[in-house]
Design an enzyme around this catalytic site. Structure first.
Site, mmCIF file in Angstrom:
data_model
loop_
_atom_site.group_PDB
_atom_site.id
_atom_site.type_symbol
_atom_site.label_atom_id
_atom_site.label_comp_id
_atom_site.label_asym_id
_atom_site.label_seq_id
_atom_site.Cartn_x
_atom_site.Cartn_y
_atom_site.Cartn_z
ATOM 1 N N TRP A 2 0.865 -1.189 0.000
ATOM 2 C CA TRP A 2 0.000 0.000 0.000
ATOM 3 C C TRP A 2 0.900 1.237 0.000
ATOM 4 O O TRP A 2 1.855 1.310 0.771
ATOM 5 C CB TRP A 2 -0.872 -0.038 1.255
ATOM 6 C CG TRP A 2 -1.874 1.070 1.365
ATOM 7 C CD1 TRP A 2 -2.665 1.560 0.383
ATOM 8 C CD2 TRP A 2 -2.187 1.818 2.547
ATOM 9 N NE1 TRP A 2 -3.463 2.557 0.871
ATOM 10 C CE2 TRP A 2 -3.193 2.736 2.197
ATOM 11 C CE3 TRP A 2 -1.720 1.798 3.860
ATOM 12 C CZ2 TRP A 2 -3.749 3.628 3.106
ATOM 13 C CZ3 TRP A 2 -2.272 2.682 4.770
ATOM 14 C CH2 TRP A 2 -3.279 3.587 4.400
ATOM 15 N N ASP A 62 -0.663 -5.441 9.465
ATOM 16 C CA ASP A 62 -1.692 -4.504 9.027
ATOM 17 C C ASP A 62 -2.907 -5.332 8.615
ATOM 18 O O ASP A 62 -2.885 -6.007 7.586
ATOM 19 C CB ASP A 62 -1.161 -3.674 7.842
ATOM 20 C CG ASP A 62 -2.178 -2.636 7.372
ATOM 21 O OD1 ASP A 62 -3.295 -2.596 7.914
ATOM 22 O OD2 ASP A 62 -1.836 -1.866 6.451
ATOM 23 N N ALA A 106 -6.301 -4.699 7.581
ATOM 24 C CA ALA A 106 -7.259 -3.655 7.192
ATOM 25 C C ALA A 106 -8.537 -4.244 6.588
ATOM 26 O O ALA A 106 -9.534 -3.544 6.487
ATOM 27 C CB ALA A 106 -6.605 -2.701 6.189
ATOM 28 N N LYS A 109 -13.488 -0.570 6.713
ATOM 29 C CA LYS A 109 -13.899 -1.387 5.566
ATOM 30 C C LYS A 109 -14.927 -2.424 5.969
ATOM 31 O O LYS A 109 -15.966 -2.554 5.327
ATOM 32 C CB LYS A 109 -12.676 -2.052 4.928
ATOM 33 C CG LYS A 109 -11.749 -1.040 4.245
ATOM 34 C CD LYS A 109 -10.399 -1.052 4.873
ATOM 35 C CE LYS A 109 -9.534 0.149 4.598
ATOM 36 N NZ LYS A 109 -9.379 0.636 3.276
HETATM 37 C C1 LIG Z 1 -3.352 -2.051 3.484
HETATM 38 C C2 LIG Z 1 -4.098 -0.931 4.124
HETATM 39 N N1 LIG Z 1 -3.828 -0.609 5.376
HETATM 40 C C3 LIG Z 1 -4.473 0.378 6.008
HETATM 41 C C4 LIG Z 1 -5.429 1.123 5.364
HETATM 42 C C5 LIG Z 1 -6.092 2.232 6.135
HETATM 43 O O1 LIG Z 1 -7.457 2.194 6.149
HETATM 44 P P1 LIG Z 1 -8.329 3.211 7.020
HETATM 45 O O2 LIG Z 1 -7.386 4.237 7.562
HETATM 46 O O3 LIG Z 1 -9.320 3.773 6.115
HETATM 47 O O4 LIG Z 1 -8.901 2.380 8.120
HETATM 48 C C6 LIG Z 1 -5.736 0.846 4.044
HETATM 49 C C7 LIG Z 1 -6.713 1.661 3.300
HETATM 50 O O5 LIG Z 1 -6.791 1.725 2.120
HETATM 51 C C8 LIG Z 1 -5.063 -0.216 3.413
HETATM 52 O O6 LIG Z 1 -5.330 -0.548 2.148
#
Ligand SMILES: Cc1ncc(COP(=O)(O)O)c(C=O)c1O
Length: 393
Positions: free
Chosen positions: A127, A208, A210, A243
């Protein structure tokens, strides 16, 4: 002060939002931004979320401050969902954060405080925000081998051997499930090997998570976290509910640390709270309250799980339909990897110039690295997308 400021480099994902919005073509297709969409192309408010908001509105008594760690009842409820029965609770501390991104940044700040010379190893494609967040916290990062763009899978052996080059005490960032942007994720047997390597080399996982619930199921997607919780002395973990509750703009996440002992965890918690306090003082409450209400009510929780299950099933169905349409159009099985991938994303194998052509010539928006959000497709858009993609060759 600002005379010499140069324009900041655009974020390759966020910059697509404005371009798409301003595109007047009626048949335009947005596979850029990473949000779930239903068959009508909407990002729905989940039923249980709506109901929780109603209850919150009726019952909320105050909007007074909660503190830098947010709502402990939210953190407790999320601990259950993430760790199941596998958690050594006394060794875990948690703070509510503004989304998963906030959790990543707070944990990066913690590493910078307690182990500033650690290198954080990140997958060789990841990411876009990971490297930026680590750099912003003043941490050094290095890539480990992860993705094979020819086989469209994980290069497990190469990954393990590059991680053997990490020094004891280094940190390894891992996508707990549904790897973004590749969609290529580790199987349980692969996680077992990664776990043994982390243990043997004294490396600290920074997971991570997510997209829990978007891969193989809520519990299935927590396999790595639960394995690490049982096998390893320490772990950093960033989770998001943006999400899996569809509450993207409510900025709801949690930063966890698993330490070697309960005393260590308590000490770490103090530093996490300081990291939060200096960054934003306190996290926003609305999303966390929704999650707490849903998870605390058996009927709402069951309804949320079932709606999340149907979202996951829909994405899996779109993957099958897209791979089939591409097979029919190309007469080859080269896109079958789409079915093996998990979560919202896959790299479809286009260059930045081709991504630009897809946008300019066909009104199809994909990220410049070739990432598509499969969950952004409607059934009716599959054929036009396949036609645009194959017209590039
Ligand atoms: C791999 C990954 N980590 C973390 C996030 C962070 O998501 P949020 O801050 O919207 O909870 C995202 C969002 O696109 C992601 O794709």
């Amino acid at each position: 002060m600002f005379e010499t400021v140069e324009p900041a480099p655009p974020d390759k994902i966020l910059s697509l939002i404005g371009l798409f919005r301003d595109d007047p073509r009626p048949g335009k297709i947005d596979l850029g931004i990473g949000v779930y969409r239903d068959a009508q192309g909407r990002t729905p408010i989940m039923r249980a979320v709506r109901e929780a908001e109603r209850r919150l509105y009726d019952s909320e008594q105050t909007k007074s401050y909660l503190g830098p760690g947010g709502d402990p009842a939210y953190c407790e409820a999320v601990t259950d969902v993430v760790f199941g029965n596998a958690s050594p609770r006394e060794r875990i501390c948690a703070v509510q954060t503004p989304g998963g991104a906030g959790a990543l940044r707070i944990l990066a700040g913690l590493i910078a405080r307690v182990r500033p010379d650690a290198t954080v190893w990140i997958p060789d494609v990841t990411w876009v925000n990971h490297a930026s967040i680590l750099a912003d916290a003043g941490l050094a990062s290095r890539e480990y081998v992860y993705y094979d763009p020819v086989a469209n899978g994980v290069r497990l052996d190469a990954m393990l051997s590059s991680l053997r080059g990490a020094a004891p005490g280094d940190v390894v960032l891992l996508h707990g499930c549904c790897h973004n942007p590749t969609g290529a994720s580790l199987a349980n047997a692969d996680w077992d090997e990664v776990c043994e390597l982390l243990l043997a080399r004294g490396l600290v996982p920074f997971v991570d998570l997510a997209y829990q619930g978007f891969g193989d199921g809520l519990d299935e997607d927590a396999y790595a976290v639960r394995l690490f919780a049982q096998r390893l002395p320490e772990m950093l973990l960033a989770t998001s509910n943006c999400k899996n509750f569809g509450i993207y703009r409510e900025r709801t996440g949690c930063a966890f640390v698993m330490a070697g002992t309960g005393t260590q965890a308590a000490n770490v918690l103090g530093h996490l709270l300081t990291c939060a306090r200096v960054a934003y003082s306190m996290p926003p409450d609305h999303g966390a309250s929704i999650v707490r209400i849903v998870l605390g009510d058996p009927a709402l929780r069951a309804d949320w799980r079932s709606e999340l299950d149907s979202m996951r099933t829909r994405i899996a169905g779109l993957r099958v339909a897209l791979a089939a349409a591409l097979a029919a159009r190309t007469g080859s099985d080269r896109y079958d990897f789409l079915v093996r991938h998990r979560g919202m994303f896959s790299l479809i194998g286009v260059t930045p110039a081709q991504a630009e052509r897809l946008r300019g010539e066909h009104g199809v928006y994909v990220v410049s690295d070739g990432r598509i959000n499969v969950a952004g497709l409607t059934e009716a858009q599959i054929e036009p997308f396949v036609a645009a993609l194959t017209a590039l060759r």
